[in-house]
Motif scaffolding. Sequence first.
Motif, PDB file in Angstrom:
ATOM      1  N   ARG A   1      32.350  70.260  57.192  1.00 51.37           N
ATOM      2  CA  ARG A   1      32.257  70.964  55.914  1.00 51.37           C
ATOM      3  C   ARG A   1      30.970  70.658  55.157  1.00 51.37           C
ATOM      4  NH1 ARG A   1      37.511  68.877  55.436  1.00 51.37           N
ATOM      5  NH2 ARG A   1      36.773  67.371  53.918  1.00 51.37           N
ATOM      6  N   ILE A   2      30.006  70.054  55.791  1.00 50.78           N
ATOM      7  CA  ILE A   2      28.833  69.617  55.020  1.00 50.78           C
ATOM      8  C   ILE A   2      28.078  70.802  54.441  1.00 50.78           C
ATOM      9  CG2 ILE A   2      28.496  67.470  56.310  1.00 50.78           C
ATOM     10  CD1 ILE A   2      26.131  68.995  57.685  1.00 50.78           C
ATOM     11  N   LYS A   3      27.442  70.557  53.304  1.00 49.19           N
ATOM     12  CA  LYS A   3      26.678  71.598  52.617  1.00 49.19           C
ATOM     13  C   LYS A   3      25.190  71.484  52.943  1.00 49.19           C
ATOM     14  CE  LYS A   3      29.622  73.875  50.022  1.00 49.19           C
ATOM     15  NZ  LYS A   3      30.052  74.961  50.904  1.00 49.19           N
ATOM     16  N   TYR A   4      24.742  70.254  53.194  1.00 53.47           N
ATOM     17  CA  TYR A   4      23.322  70.042  53.433  1.00 53.47           C
ATOM     18  C   TYR A   4      23.096  69.301  54.741  1.00 53.47           C
ATOM     19  CZ  TYR A   4      21.458  71.471  48.924  1.00 53.47           C
ATOM     20  OH  TYR A   4      21.058  72.197  47.842  1.00 53.47           O
ATOM     21  N   LEU A   5      22.075  69.732  55.451  1.00 51.84           N
ATOM     22  CA  LEU A   5      21.639  68.978  56.620  1.00 51.84           C
ATOM     23  C   LEU A   5      20.151  68.716  56.464  1.00 51.84           C
ATOM     24  CD1 LEU A   5      22.003  67.891  59.541  1.00 51.84           C
ATOM     25  CD2 LEU A   5      21.380  70.159  60.323  1.00 51.84           C
TER      26      LEU A   5
ATOM     27  N   LYS B   1      26.448  78.605  56.582  1.00 54.02           N
ATOM     28  CA  LYS B   1      27.307  77.895  55.631  1.00 54.02           C
ATOM     29  C   LYS B   1      26.718  76.567  55.163  1.00 54.02           C
ATOM     30  CE  LYS B   1      31.634  79.953  56.956  1.00 54.02           C
ATOM     31  NZ  LYS B   1      32.892  79.777  57.674  1.00 54.02           N
ATOM     32  N   ARG B   2      25.552  76.249  55.597  1.00 50.43           N
ATOM     33  CA  ARG B   2      24.923  75.024  55.109  1.00 50.43           C
ATOM     34  C   ARG B   2      23.455  75.306  54.815  1.00 50.43           C
ATOM     35  NH1 ARG B   2      22.085  73.879  59.859  1.00 50.43           N
ATOM     36  NH2 ARG B   2      23.337  74.267  61.699  1.00 50.43           N
ATOM     37  N   GLN B   3      22.872  74.396  54.050  1.00 47.60           N
ATOM     38  CA  GLN B   3      21.448  74.493  53.799  1.00 47.60           C
ATOM     39  C   GLN B   3      20.753  73.447  54.664  1.00 47.60           C
ATOM     40  OE1 GLN B   3      21.387  75.007  49.481  1.00 47.60           O
ATOM     41  NE2 GLN B   3      19.181  74.719  49.677  1.00 47.60           N
ATOM     42  N   THR B   4      19.628  73.817  55.234  1.00 42.46           N
ATOM     43  CA  THR B   4      18.960  72.891  56.150  1.00 42.46           C
ATOM     44  C   THR B   4      17.556  72.609  55.649  1.00 42.46           C
ATOM     45  OG1 THR B   4      20.161  74.001  57.896  1.00 42.46           O
ATOM     46  CG2 THR B   4      18.431  72.476  58.548  1.00 42.46           C
ATOM     47  N   CYS B   5      17.221  71.332  55.548  1.00 40.08           N
ATOM     48  CA  CYS B   5      15.860  70.949  55.187  1.00 40.08           C
ATOM     49  C   CYS B   5      15.262  70.181  56.343  1.00 40.08           C
ATOM     50  CB  CYS B   5      15.840  70.052  53.955  1.00 40.08           C
ATOM     51  SG  CYS B   5      16.631  70.787  52.575  1.00 40.08           S
ATOM     52  N   LEU B   6      14.001  70.411  56.546  1.00 44.12           N
ATOM     53  CA  LEU B   6      13.374  69.854  57.722  1.00 44.12           C
ATOM     54  C   LEU B   6      12.020  69.320  57.283  1.00 44.12           C
ATOM     55  CD1 LEU B   6      13.882  71.862  60.849  1.00 44.12           C
ATOM     56  CD2 LEU B   6      11.646  70.989  60.498  1.00 44.12           C
ATOM     57  N   PHE B   7      11.742  68.083  57.593  1.00 45.96           N
ATOM     58  CA  PHE B   7      10.450  67.521  57.188  1.00 45.96           C
ATOM     59  C   PHE B   7       9.701  67.017  58.414  1.00 45.96           C
ATOM     60  CE2 PHE B   7      13.021  67.452  53.458  1.00 45.96           C
ATOM     61  CZ  PHE B   7      12.149  67.861  52.474  1.00 45.96           C
TER      62      PHE B   7
ATOM     63  N   LYS C   1      20.265  76.712  66.627  1.00 43.01           N
ATOM     64  CA  LYS C   1      21.348  76.480  65.661  1.00 43.01           C
ATOM     65  C   LYS C   1      20.863  75.934  64.320  1.00 43.01           C
ATOM     66  CE  LYS C   1      24.923  75.516  69.052  1.00 43.01           C
ATOM     67  NZ  LYS C   1      25.558  74.400  69.765  1.00 43.01           N
ATOM     68  N   VAL C   2      19.567  75.539  64.258  1.00 45.65           N
ATOM     69  CA  VAL C   2      19.133  74.841  63.047  1.00 45.65           C
ATOM     70  C   VAL C   2      19.178  75.760  61.830  1.00 45.65           C
ATOM     71  CG1 VAL C   2      17.197  73.722  61.926  1.00 45.65           C
ATOM     72  CG2 VAL C   2      17.764  73.144  64.262  1.00 45.65           C
ATOM     73  N   PHE C   3      18.535  76.913  61.926  1.00 44.85           N
ATOM     74  CA  PHE C   3      18.537  77.832  60.769  1.00 44.85           C
ATOM     75  C   PHE C   3      19.448  79.028  61.023  1.00 44.85           C
ATOM     76  CE2 PHE C   3      14.300  75.884  59.897  1.00 44.85           C
ATOM     77  CZ  PHE C   3      14.696  75.240  58.757  1.00 44.85           C
TER      78      PHE C   3
ATOM     79  N   ILE D   1      14.954  74.424  47.045  1.00 41.72           N
ATOM     80  CA  ILE D   1      16.188  73.940  47.669  1.00 41.72           C
ATOM     81  C   ILE D   1      17.361  74.179  46.729  1.00 41.72           C
ATOM     82  CG2 ILE D   1      17.389  71.917  48.585  1.00 41.72           C
ATOM     83  CD1 ILE D   1      14.709  70.795  49.411  1.00 41.72           C
ATOM     84  N   LEU D   2      17.122  73.968  45.432  1.00 43.88           N
ATOM     85  CA  LEU D   2      18.190  74.170  44.447  1.00 43.88           C
ATOM     86  C   LEU D   2      18.634  75.626  44.421  1.00 43.88           C
ATOM     87  CD1 LEU D   2      17.146  71.929  41.433  1.00 43.88           C
ATOM     88  CD2 LEU D   2      19.230  71.765  42.774  1.00 43.88           C
ATOM     89  N   SER D   3      17.685  76.539  44.661  1.00 46.31           N
ATOM     90  CA  SER D   3      18.067  77.957  44.613  1.00 46.31           C
ATOM     91  C   SER D   3      18.621  78.447  45.944  1.00 46.31           C
ATOM     92  CB  SER D   3      16.867  78.807  44.189  1.00 46.31           C
ATOM     93  OG  SER D   3      15.840  78.671  45.147  1.00 46.31           O
ATOM     94  N   GLY D   4      18.817  77.525  46.866  1.00 44.78           N
ATOM     95  CA  GLY D   4      19.558  77.882  48.066  1.00 44.78           C
ATOM     96  C   GLY D   4      18.713  78.240  49.280  1.00 44.78           C
ATOM     97  N   HIS D   5      17.408  78.002  49.205  1.00 37.77           N
ATOM     98  CA  HIS D   5      16.570  78.280  50.368  1.00 37.77           C
ATOM     99  C   HIS D   5      16.685  77.159  51.396  1.00 37.77           C
ATOM    100  CE1 HIS D   5      14.118  81.674  48.821  1.00 37.77           C
ATOM    101  NE2 HIS D   5      14.526  81.183  47.653  1.00 37.77           N
ATOM    102  N   ASP D   6      16.576  77.544  52.667  1.00 43.59           N
ATOM    103  CA  ASP D   6      16.308  76.522  53.673  1.00 43.59           C
ATOM    104  C   ASP D   6      14.840  76.146  53.531  1.00 43.59           C
ATOM    105  OD1 ASP D   6      18.806  76.537  54.628  1.00 43.59           O
ATOM    106  OD2 ASP D   6      18.405  77.786  56.380  1.00 43.59           O
ATOM    107  N   CYS D   7      14.464  74.990  54.061  1.00 39.19           N
ATOM    108  CA  CYS D   7      13.107  74.560  53.773  1.00 39.19           C
ATOM    109  C   CYS D   7      12.491  73.786  54.931  1.00 39.19           C
ATOM    110  CB  CYS D   7      13.157  73.738  52.482  1.00 39.19           C
ATOM    111  SG  CYS D   7      12.090  72.336  52.410  1.00 39.19           S
TER     112      CYS D   7
END
Lengths: 347, 445
Positions: B147-151, B180-186, A345-347, B35-41
């Motif tokens: 409704r979140i936009k970023y995770l 429907k959301r953008q996801t960033c993972l570190f 579900k992550v991406f 991230i600003l251009s809408g990529h997941d990362c």
Amino acid sequence: MSKRITKTSAIHDKHSIITRDTESGFEYDSDSESDVENVFPNIRVQRIRDKLYQDEDEDEDEQVDDEDEEDEEDKEDEEDDADNFENENEEEVDDYIDGDGMRNFDMGESIEVGDVDSTSERKNGKIKKLTSRQLQKEQKRIKRTGVCYLSRIPPYMKPATLRSILSRFGKIDRLFLKPEDSAIYHKRVKYGGNKKKNFTEGWVEFVNKKDAKMCASTLNANKLGGRKTSYYYDDVINMKYLSGFKWFDLTQQIAKENEVRQAKLSLELSQQQKLNKTFVNNVEKSKLVSTIQRKRKERDPEHESDSHIRRSFKQRKVTSTRADADEELKARAQPDRKLSDVLSKVF
Amino acid sequence: MSFEDLGVSRWLSEALAAMKIHTPTAIQSGCIPKILSGHDCIGGAKTGSGKTIAFAAPMLTQWSEDPFGIFGLVLTPTRELALQIAEQFAALGASMNIKISVVVGGEDFVKQTLELQKKPHFVIATPGRLADHILNSGEETISGLRRIKYLVLDEADRLLSNSFGGDLERCFSVLPPSEKRQTCLFTATVTDAVRALKEKPPAQGKPPVFLHEVETVDQVAIPSTLSIKYVFVPSYVKEAYLNSILRLPQYEKSTAVIFVNRTTTAEVLRRTLRKLEFRVASLHSEMPQSERTNSVQRFKAGAARILIATDVASRGLDIPSVELVVNFDIPADPDDFIHRVGRTARAGRSGDAVTIIAEKDIDRIASIEERINKKMELLEEVTDDSVITDSLTATSVAKRESLMEMDKENFGEKRKINRKKRGLETEKIRVVKSKKEKSKKSLRQ
């Protein structure tokens, strides 16, 4: 019972037996047990206690009928009580001296320690041994006392108020109320509840067990009564006379536990000392061995040092979560069903 | 190169400048535009590489264009990390009237519910408590999360492990679908989970996932300014050696973090060292949250010279003044060792790491040395003789006394009770299941 008693302190045991001190109401912290122990050497306390136990078994429920001396005081008490009961809400629990010279020790647990005729002479910080007569007198006094258990205290009732209510029935010596759990207190205060101290249960010691019995049978499951306008008029109290039970039974278990703990500590310390000794010995041995090996090498540079392994230890496991690591290392890092669900579900 | 060139909005770059942050670090300049251009990362980042800003800056930029709540959710594995990130968000967004809610365990549940109901702009959370809210707080509280936009998943290698699986599953059940959301993972290590994510094809209609230094992050060695030393001792005199190490002239005044593997060890050490008149604070999971926060504050402010911690403190905690890290126990995972020693020698400073090795830890040390590609040096200042004369007796007595005290105060009772509860719960489920099966069988018959 044992769990409840745990909170009270061992000091009071000693205190109750030896110090009956009216004038010099001495104070101490609940932490500074050592001070108390300095004043009352352990051995003596133990001896007296043993004697008391021997006598205790002989006649438990003997009625003692010499209240004559105290009748007068009782009347005075009642007058004082009426006063106390009226202005109960103004009274400070912390440092308050009762009408008849009783002193409260607020030891974080709200314990009231009352006075009885002083049998131990503690003048200028020096204590004398009890004479056999005094000891007898003391034993008699203890035999006469009766303890009641209160399973419910009316909400926010202070020890002083309770004392004044109960002393309608006779002279009270000690009273201990267990405060509510601090977590509960803080929670209540946080959500805007009552800031007063609340108590959950308690014990009270009457000078005469006759009074104690009377008090328990009268008050148990009954309205407190008193003046119609009083805050506690409609409150019900639960009380039971504990037959064959003395105040030091409350504190005895803790004293015992403390003793056991002390003994255990000294045992462990001696064990630790042995361990330390072995360590020191081993260090010396290793020095010896290394000098021998060095000298051998000096004599004969070709000589191979005999560093064979004498003992091997089972090694602790290595794990890893990295994807590159060996499969066996990351055995625990494999994603299970729930996690793989999440991953999808992550991406 | 400045932040504005990367596409960060004006007010934010001013806020960054006010915090004396002018030039972006590698991870920031890599991730922010993408991230600003809408990529997941997926970002490979050691702690202290400035990754908080790498995800905070683009999130805040887009949020300021259309502020609503809840705009973003940040998940971290530890409470302290959540608090630290929340502080940074608050500092960055102060001029824009940002509202942040920290949803971590050990703090007031009802208060958090009320905060969530007011729809804060950003939520910083640990998975367990958030899952608890989703389960218990009702729709009104969690509607914002739908409704979140970023995770953001911080320390993803730790977060995407089995211990968090159940809680994360519950969290993801209310979050919007990945389109429907953008996801960033570190992450600091590439685990199987991270690799699986990396190799997953992007969802339909979404740009491909941007990868920043993901493969190379594993190769990052420990800083050259860090000297790694060891002492090799029998396990029953470890405390005495620790005492001697802390009293060495070169470490006498330095702030130190001592890492242990277990909460009980941490508690024993805290009491022992306190008896030996060190100023100590401790941090482990068996303390109330208020004390945990308090300890960290005390240590940061210098009121305590020594922090005794389990691996809760091994990641992310940024305390620049730490000069010495002592590994009292050896972690099973070599990467944990790297995280631990990473608490010192931060941002080009020098630092020391001393490892106390006992007889059973040799395999672990071997794997660590292989991982960091460096041999540890022997700490020669602490000799057997000096330990015997100076600290052996005093330390062992203090230790025994502390053990006794803990026994008296029933340390660990709470955890035992909790375990029991959980054990009972699983048993109940099992009972229910077996009953169902039985009834099914009887129906069939």
